[in-house]
Design an enzyme around this catalytic site. Structure first.
Site, PDB file in Angstrom:
ATOM      1  CD  GLU A 295      -1.034   0.545   3.694  1.00 55.68           C
ATOM      2  OE1 GLU A 295      -1.395   1.735   3.714  1.00 55.68           O
ATOM      3  OE2 GLU A 295      -1.328  -0.291   4.566  1.00 55.68           O
TER       4      GLU A 295
ATOM      5  CE  LYS B 115      -2.083   0.994  14.148  1.00 53.27           C
ATOM      6  NZ  LYS B 115      -2.005   2.384  13.659  1.00 53.27           N
TER       7      LYS B 115
END
Length: 340
Positions: free
Chosen positions: A52, A187
């Site tokens: 990305e 996360k």
């Protein structure tokens, strides 16, 4: 006015069907441009890994972002695969960036639009610059035939998502785009149990690499059991190959724990995350304001340690992702020979 509109339409058509100048163009109206190196690797059935570009534009300042981008690509090469960093520059989706294009993206930084699935058409139509997120990178990788994509971590269901409906498009993309995503999990500022549950609803195979627990990005364990386990690049390749042959049309998430040598800093970061979450509750910070507050506060509390750990886990993911790509290329080569 009609003449002006026709002129703009003509210019856009010329943009979407450009004259071929280096690299190759796919079958999507010549819209996507693939670098010569990536194009050759794909045509020969070699290992290719998609990367990305949001981490370059929005992850850190210049020139550190450029250094990290080059380092991650080097890790992919060192492990036998060809890196294909994906971005949109001047309205053209590019699969595989040159050194000059990487530097341009790095220097532009946050001036580049963070581009998910919903943003792609507008960025292309307005000839804008777009840094691809997980969802957009998956789309372009799938379009050109790259089966593996490496990132740091994916988005997920946000805390209180059952009320706010704040759910990352990464999850729905995994449910409809057949690309294997190698990440360090999710996360812990997010709701990990609900994220795993949502992926199950989307029909996504979720496998932890070398562990039974789903990792939580900065820490090895989230306290959540992973639905599946894979222990080697060959294991991963077999799952990806089966998913493709069965035409399931869904992505795969392979969650790789942060390297143990960085687990100490991971625990420090985790403590900072929990403190930031408590502060957000005390200040009644919810909804769209919550994630920016948490990320900024964690960075303050860790004194920049979180960034170093982030870079380390991205490189680890790149190493494993490249080895999975090599294993998949070998598996498909053997299958092809057996069919002859």
């Amino acid at each position: 006015m009609q003449s002006s509109a026709l002129s703009r339409l003509s210019n856009l058509n010329n943009h979407i069907n450009p004259t071929k100048k280096g690299g190759s163009e796919d079958g999507f109206g010549g819209l996507i441009k693939i670098s010569p190196e990536v194009s050759e690797a794909l045509s020969l059935g070699k290992a290719v890994v998609a990367l990305e570009s949001t981490i370059i534009s929005h992850g850190m300042p210049y020139p550190r972002n450029l250094e990290v981008a080059k380092e991650v690509e080097a890790v992919v090469r060192d492990n036998g695969a060809v890196p294909a960093t994906i971005a949109i520059l001047d309205g053209t989706p590019l699969v595989g960036l040159s050194s000059e294009q990487l530097e341009m993206l790095a220097k532009l930084g946050k001036k580049v639009r963070k581009t998910a699935r919903r943003d792609i058409a507008h960025v292309v139509a307005t000839r804008g610059n777009g840094a691809t997120t997980v969802s957009a990178t998956m789309i372009f990788a799938s379009m050109v035939g790259i089966p593996i994509f490496v990132t740091g971590g994916i988005g997920g269901v946000h805390r209180h998502g059952e009320n706010t409906m704040d759910i990352s498009s990464d999850l729905t993309e995994l449910g409809r785009t057949p690309v294997a995503v190698i990440s360090a999990g999710v996360k812990s500022i997010l709701d990990i149990p609900r994220t795993i549950e949502y992926l199950e609803t989307q029909g996504v195979c979720v496998a932890a690499y070398g562990t039974d627990e789903f990792p939580a990005f900065f820490t090895e364990s989230s306290g959540c059991k992973a639905p599946c386990r894979v222990d080697t690049p060959e294991d991963c390749a077999c799952v990806i190959d089966a998913n493709t042959k069965l035409n399931l049309k869904t992505g795969i998430l392979i969650a790789v724990p942060i390297p143990r040598e960085h687990s100490a800093s991971g625990n420090l970061i985790e403590s900072a995350i929990q403190r930031a979450i408590q502060e957000a509750r005390e200040k009644s910070i919810i909804g769209n304001a919550e994630t920016p507050f948490l990320l900024a506060r964690v960075n303050e509390l860790t004194g920049g340690v979180s960034l170093a750990a982030n870079i380390a886990l991205v490189k680890n993911n790149a190493s494993i992702g490249a080895r999975v790509a090599v294993a998949l290329a070998r598996l498909r080569e053997c299958s092809s020979k057996d069919d002859e």
